[in-house]
Design an enzyme around this catalytic site. Structure first.
Site, PDB file in Angstrom:
ATOM      1  N   SER A   1     -44.039  17.925  11.805  1.00 48.58           N
ATOM      2  CA  SER A   1     -44.791  17.937  10.534  1.00 48.58           C
ATOM      3  C   SER A   1     -43.845  17.984   9.336  1.00 48.58           C
ATOM      4  O   SER A   1     -44.099  17.338   8.317  1.00 48.58           O
ATOM      5  CB  SER A   1     -45.760  19.111  10.488  1.00 48.58           C
ATOM      6  OG  SER A   1     -45.057  20.330  10.561  1.00 48.58           O
TER       7      SER A   1
ATOM      8  N   ASP B   1     -36.528  13.804  14.505  1.00 52.03           N
ATOM      9  CA  ASP B   1     -37.845  13.827  13.850  1.00 52.03           C
ATOM     10  C   ASP B   1     -37.888  12.890  12.646  1.00 52.03           C
ATOM     11  O   ASP B   1     -38.845  12.132  12.462  1.00 52.03           O
ATOM     12  CB  ASP B   1     -38.185  15.249  13.382  1.00 52.03           C
ATOM     13  CG  ASP B   1     -38.478  16.184  14.544  1.00 52.03           C
ATOM     14  OD1 ASP B   1     -38.114  15.837  15.680  1.00 52.03           O
ATOM     15  OD2 ASP B   1     -39.065  17.252  14.304  1.00 52.03           O
TER      16      ASP B   1
HETATM   17  C1  MEV Z   1     -37.165  20.707  18.437  1.00 51.98           C
HETATM   18  O1  MEV Z   1     -38.284  19.901  18.074  1.00 51.98           O
HETATM   19  C2  MEV Z   1     -36.303  19.994  19.425  1.00 51.98           C
HETATM   20  C3  MEV Z   1     -34.994  20.699  19.778  1.00 51.98           C
HETATM   21  O2  MEV Z   1     -34.321  19.848  20.700  1.00 51.98           O
HETATM   22  C4  MEV Z   1     -34.142  20.948  18.554  1.00 51.98           C
HETATM   23  C5  MEV Z   1     -33.621  19.681  17.894  1.00 51.98           C
HETATM   24  O3  MEV Z   1     -33.464  18.660  18.568  1.00 51.98           O
HETATM   25  O4  MEV Z   1     -33.322  19.779  16.687  1.00 51.98           O
HETATM   26  C6  MEV Z   1     -35.247  22.020  20.465  1.00 51.98           C
END
Ligand code: MEV
Length: 299
Positions: free
Chosen positions: A91, A135
């Site tokens: 998000s 992300d």
């Molecule tokens: C978090 O969504 C995923 C992790 O692998 C951390 C990251 O990749 O920044 C735990």
């Protein structure tokens, strides 16, 4: 003029946590989106579910950082989102990328998407202390993507069912869980390093299964990936309850997604209603969605 952009959230098919150690992962943008309206104004205003503020790095840290990154233009920003906040679905990346993109267009700043993705990653690092570029990259470009190669894979044809435990996930929690895994790795390198390597190996096998649309095998590997995340100590009783409920309702496979410690799990299925019902019965909030090829777009 007014500019509206929307950017998607994401799930991990494979590889969270291992990706922190350079192992490959597969992430997938999903059709849950954050919409941001940007309008030239004579002051900075940010309006969302949680309230209306000026630049405010406590209440609207990602949006405030995005506005500052682009030179703090006087802009009115309005945010609406379908992505549960702080639950491992990206998000914060989606709101950051949608804001950067809407201001970029509204003020004719001329940045390319690649540059916006990079700025988005810098903002996530500033706000959270640490973040992988996954992300922000997936929210910018969409699709099913292997990380770190950024190879684009076939889109998933089946439904994606997300189960939210409504518990305990936040960017701060992500940092804590990443540290917890790091400690375990330091204490027991001979045991934990092979687990991390094995999680990394799912991405290569998974790539083939995604391209062959072999969701039965893909689901089985997701189940194994969940078991190994549990071994790393990042699942919870609530997450595993939703994972088992989804599998028992006929999902191809199910696992937690994101950092764990609460937040969301994900299942692949061709009978999404049954899986969603089972997740709700087990105490979760279910969302039926699909993979999306579309990253950030102007609407
Ligand atoms: C978090 O969504 C995923 C992790 O692998 C951390 C990251 O990749 O920044 C735990």
């Amino acid at each position: 003029m007014t500019t509206t952009c929307s950017a998607p959230g994401k799930i991990y098919l494979f590889g969270e946590h291992a990706v922190v150690y350079g192992e490959p992962a597969i992430a997938c943008a999903v059709e849950l989106r954050t919409r941001v309206i940007a309008k030239k104004s004579n002051e900075i205003t940010i309006s969302s579910d949680i309230g209306t503020t000026k630049l405010d790095f406590d209440m609207h840290p990602y949006v405030s950082s995005a506005i500052r990154k682009l030179g703090s233009p006087d802009v009115f920003i309005e945010i609406t989102s379908e992505i549960p906040v702080g639950s491992g679905l990206g998000s914060s990346a989606a709101v950051t990328i949608a804001t950067l993109s809407a201001i970029n267009i509204e003020f004719g700043l001329g940045y390319e998407k690649e540059e916006l993705a990079k700025m988005g990653h810098e903002i996530e690092k500033e706000v959270q202390g640490a973040a992988s570029p996954t992300d922000t990259f997936v929210s910018t470009f969409g699709g099913v993507v292997e990380i770190p190669s950024r190879k684009r894979l076939n889109l998933l044809d089946c439904d994606v069912v997300i189960g939210n435990t409504n518990k305990g996930a936040s960017p701060k929690k992500t940092a804590k869980l990443v540290q917890q895994v790091a400690r375990l790795k330091e204490e027991h390198p001979d045991i934990i390093n092979p687990i991390i390597k094995t999680i990394g190996s799912f991405a290569k096998q998974g790539e083939l299964m995604v391209s062959q649309k072999n969701y039965t095998s893909l689901g089985k590997l997701m189940n194994v990936n969940h078991g190994l995340l549990d071994a790393l100590g990042v699942s919870t009783m609530e997450l595993s309850a939703l994972v088992y409920a989804a599998r028992n309702a006929g999902a191809y496979g199910a696992k937690l997604t994101g950092a764990g410690g609460g937040g969301c799990m994900v299942a692949l299925s061709d009978s999404p209603r049954e899986v969603a019902e089972a997740i709700e019965k087990a105490g979760g909030r279910a969302i039926i969605t699909r993979a999306t090829p579309e990253g950030v777009i102007q609407i």
